[in-house]
Scaffold this active site. Structure first.
Site, short mmCIF file in Angstrom:
data_model
loop_
_atom_site.label_atom_id
_atom_site.label_comp_id
_atom_site.label_asym_id
_atom_site.label_seq_id
_atom_site.Cartn_x
_atom_site.Cartn_y
_atom_site.Cartn_z
N TYR A 210 -24.83 -12.19 23.45
CA TYR A 210 -24.21 -11.15 22.61
C TYR A 210 -24.46 -11.47 21.13
O TYR A 210 -23.52 -11.55 20.33
CB TYR A 210 -22.69 -11.05 22.85
CG TYR A 210 -22.28 -10.94 24.30
CD1 TYR A 210 -22.17 -9.68 24.90
CD2 TYR A 210 -21.98 -12.06 25.06
CE1 TYR A 210 -21.76 -9.56 26.22
CE2 TYR A 210 -21.57 -11.95 26.39
CZ TYR A 210 -21.47 -10.70 26.96
OH TYR A 210 -21.06 -10.60 28.27
N CYS B 290 0.84 -1.20 0.00
CA CYS B 290 0.00 0.00 0.00
C CYS B 290 0.87 1.26 0.00
O CYS B 290 1.80 1.38 0.81
CB CYS B 290 -0.88 -0.01 1.24
SG CYS B 290 -1.80 1.51 1.46
N CYS C 68 -12.64 -11.38 20.32
CA CYS C 68 -11.76 -10.54 19.50
C CYS C 68 -10.65 -9.95 20.36
O CYS C 68 -9.95 -9.04 19.94
CB CYS C 68 -12.56 -9.43 18.82
SG CYS C 68 -13.43 -8.38 19.99
N GLN D 184 -20.20 -8.60 10.69
CA GLN D 184 -18.76 -8.88 10.55
C GLN D 184 -18.26 -8.32 9.22
O GLN D 184 -18.96 -8.41 8.21
CB GLN D 184 -18.51 -10.38 10.61
CG GLN D 184 -18.87 -11.02 11.95
CD GLN D 184 -17.83 -10.78 13.03
OE1 GLN D 184 -16.81 -10.11 12.81
NE2 GLN D 184 -18.09 -11.31 14.21
N CYS E 213 -3.72 -0.28 8.81
CA CYS E 213 -3.07 -1.59 8.90
C CYS E 213 -1.80 -1.42 9.73
O CYS E 213 -1.17 -0.37 9.70
CB CYS E 213 -2.65 -2.10 7.52
SG CYS E 213 -4.02 -2.41 6.38
N CYS F 141 -8.00 1.45 -1.03
CA CYS F 141 -7.57 0.80 0.20
C CYS F 141 -7.48 -0.69 -0.12
O CYS F 141 -8.48 -1.29 -0.51
CB CYS F 141 -8.58 1.06 1.31
SG CYS F 141 -8.29 0.07 2.78
N ASP G 83 -20.12 -14.27 22.47
CA ASP G 83 -19.30 -13.51 21.50
C ASP G 83 -19.29 -12.06 21.95
O ASP G 83 -19.88 -11.19 21.32
CB ASP G 83 -19.93 -13.66 20.10
CG ASP G 83 -19.10 -12.94 19.02
OD1 ASP G 83 -18.00 -12.43 19.33
OD2 ASP G 83 -19.57 -12.89 17.86
N GLU H 32 -29.25 -9.81 23.19
CA GLU H 32 -28.44 -8.72 22.66
C GLU H 32 -28.93 -7.42 23.28
O GLU H 32 -30.13 -7.22 23.46
CB GLU H 32 -28.59 -8.72 21.12
CG GLU H 32 -28.26 -7.44 20.40
CD GLU H 32 -26.80 -7.03 20.53
OE1 GLU H 32 -25.90 -7.88 20.38
OE2 GLU H 32 -26.58 -5.84 20.79
N1 SAH Z 1 -22.39 -12.51 17.47
C1 SAH Z 1 -22.61 -11.36 16.65
C2 SAH Z 1 -22.26 -10.02 17.31
C3 SAH Z 1 -21.01 -9.95 18.12
S1 SAH Z 1 -20.52 -8.32 18.56
C4 SAH Z 1 -21.91 -11.50 15.30
O1 SAH Z 1 -21.10 -12.40 15.11
O2 SAH Z 1 -22.22 -10.72 14.40
C5 SAH Z 1 -20.93 -8.21 20.26
C6 SAH Z 1 -22.36 -7.82 20.50
O3 SAH Z 1 -22.60 -7.77 21.90
C7 SAH Z 1 -22.75 -6.45 19.97
O4 SAH Z 1 -23.84 -6.60 19.12
C8 SAH Z 1 -23.12 -5.64 21.23
O5 SAH Z 1 -24.16 -4.74 21.01
C9 SAH Z 1 -23.52 -6.73 22.18
N2 SAH Z 1 -23.44 -6.45 23.63
C10 SAH Z 1 -22.54 -5.68 24.28
N3 SAH Z 1 -22.72 -5.78 25.61
C11 SAH Z 1 -23.74 -6.64 25.82
C12 SAH Z 1 -24.38 -7.15 26.98
N4 SAH Z 1 -24.00 -6.81 28.21
N5 SAH Z 1 -25.39 -8.03 26.82
C13 SAH Z 1 -25.79 -8.41 25.58
N6 SAH Z 1 -25.22 -7.94 24.45
C14 SAH Z 1 -24.21 -7.07 24.56
#
Ligand code: SAH
Length: 499
Positions: free
Chosen positions: A356, A109, A452, A327, A118, A203, A425, A377
């Protein structure tokens, strides 16, 4: 809610570097007690580089003192100018590589150094993958106090990378500003270490269609005399252009983030975006009148076309609206979700909780193999999307709730919902302690943890291990090639049922 927002240049020099060593330590980082740092500001030193820090920066050593040197690689000797001196560690700017690593490559890049989005383009891709796995192993051992390896330890697989680790992103979020020299509207990235906006045409980690969409919108805006937002004076109209591309359907969404909902050239703007952006299926406007640096404001309206575009991953369709979290690397997301399915080891009779759950992606991916899936969520719009996505796919054995996972799941338990498998997650900060307690108390057969952030993952795994679970296998998946981000998925089994 986007947990993987693209880093800009400021983050590279942000507090992350410091906190990474303060929180997690770098072996041998602390100089002898009471010793003064052996360097001074602006001093030019020759350092050996022993590793990479959490943000992909070289970890250099000079007379037993740790210097973080962005751009330097393990095994190298470098010349660097000290830019910050603290008691435990300092920072330095790379001047010259004296002895080069065999893993060093020329970053393809042209704006790599100025952008900061990056962090690892100068490291050969196989070495990036090896480093990402090592970050995970180090965190599990040091923070999680877990045993890693054969003979009963957790198995950490090699990171799964991409065959073609470029052009993978489905979303571009581009700040708009003025070029003070030429006076025109520009859009690109915040130049490293400042909040000045530099123009960018391409990019390399972004899908070409997003590059084309952003370029077309910028060109049209310039030709129509649209006023760019100026952060300093808080004047002007267009703040950000967001382009989303659904790889599976080819649909494009344009989101214009603006300061107010009226604009003199509105009609021409919309007409020309429709005519000149190939594949455009939706044009939305998000109004952000605030002086803040947050990208989005609260109000989003559809200006033209549909409210969402539709992508599909592994045969399941997902409607993506202007604000919902999705994602950013669809090819690797499929790898991640397939691994989630494998680790959940469903036979058709299980009750699954997806904590989540965002817009319900993992829930819907697992639903076909489970008896029932419950997703929770915190963002109400995401839950609405999740429900709509269930309908879109004709999936009836899922149920979504809005709320904090740590509050909703105990309530479900009171109602008699007993999970065989719990998937989590969480965002970077990891799971809430109350949620981990609930998981331990519910005693599901398996837990699948998608993370992550290896540090908070390792911390949470320790709690689950102490609560009766065993970390069986760990799969890093490279969702963000050429950046320092690391994604992992983990399979835990209850100790009293694991073979
Ligand atoms: N599993 C999904 C999103 C993961 S991102 C995917 O793969 O697309 C993490 C998510 O957790 C976000 O959407 C965020 O809004 C949510 N989040 C954050 N804190 C939380 C909580 N205390 N309880 C429930 N959800 C929550």
């Amino acid at each position: 809610m986007n947990k993987h927002t693209r880093m800009n240049g400021r983050d590279r020099r942000g507090p992350g570097l410091a906190s990474s060593i303060e929180k997690h330590g770098v072996r041998g980082a602390a100089p002898e007690a009471g010793r003064r740092p052996p360097v001074e500001m602006n001093e030019i030193v020759e350092a050996g580089v022993i590793g990479l820090g959490h943000e992909g920066e070289g970890v250099g050593r000079y007379e037993g003192y740790t210097l973080f040197i962005p751009g330097a690689l393990p095994g190298e000797r470098v010349k660097a100018r000290v830019s910050e001196v603290k008691k435990q560690f300092g920072r330095a700017d790379l001047i010259q590589v004296l002895e080069e690593s065999s893993d060093r490559v020329a970053p393809p890049c042209a704006i790599y150094e100025q952008c900061g989005g990056c962090q690892l383009q100068h490291l050969a891709y196989p070495a990036q993958l090896a480093w990402k796995r090592k970050m995970v192993v180090d965190a599990l051992e040091r923070i999680g106090k877990l045993r890693v390896g054969d003979g009963g330890g957790a198995i950490v697989h090699p990171a799964i990378g991409m065959n073609e680790p470029w052009r993978y992103r489905n979303k571009a979020q581009v700040p708009i500003g003025f070029d003070l020299g030429e006076g025109g509207l520009v859009g690109g990235f915040y130049a490293l270490g400042s909040h000045d906006i530099a123009d960018m045409d391409t990019c390399l980690i972004q899908h070409e269609r997003n590059d084309e969409t952003v370029a077309a919108v910028k060109r049209i805006a310039r030709e129509l005399g649209v006023e760019a937002y100026d952060e300093k004076s808080h004047t002007g109209w267009l703040r950000h252009v967001v382009a989303k591309y659904a790889f599976a359907s080819g649909e494009v969404m344009v989101v214009l983030v603006v300061t107010e909902s009226s604009c003199a050239v509105f009609e021409e703007l919309i007409e020309r975006i429709c005519a000149e952006v190939p594949g455009v299926a939706s044009i939305c406007m998000n109004v952000n009148p605030e002086r803040s640096r947050a990208v989005f404001g609260e109000r989003t309206v559809t200006l033209w076309g549909k409210d969402s575009i539709v992508d599909s991953i592994g045969g399941i369709r997902f409607a993506i609206s202007a604000r919902s979290f999705y994602q950013v690397n669809p090819a690797q997301t499929e790898v991640l979700y397939r691994t989630a399915l494998e680790y959940a080891a469903l036979t058709g009779g299980e009750t699954v909780i997806d904590a989540y759950c965002g817009i319900g992606t993992i829930s819907l991916f697992l639903a076909g193999k489970a008896r029932r899936v419950y997703g929770v969520e915190i963002v109400p719009d995401a839950v609405e999307d999740a429900r709509a996505n269930a309908r879109l796919n004709g999936i009836a054995n899922v149920e979504f709730a809005v709320g904090r996972a740590e509050a909703v799941i105990p309530a479900w338990r009171e109602e008699g919902i007993d999970a065989d498998v719990i998937v989590v997650d969480p965002p970077r900060k990891g799971c809430d302690a109350a949620l981990l307690d609930t998981i331990v108390a519910m005693r599901p057969k398996r837990v699948v943890y998608v993370s992550c952030n290896p540090s908070t993952l390792a911390r949470d795994l320790r709690v689950l291990e102490d609560g009766g679970f065993r970390t069986v296998e760990v799969q890093p998946v490279d969702m963000f090639p050429h950046t320092a981000h690391v994604e992992v998925i983990v399979r835990l089994e209850r100790k009293d049922t694991a073979q």
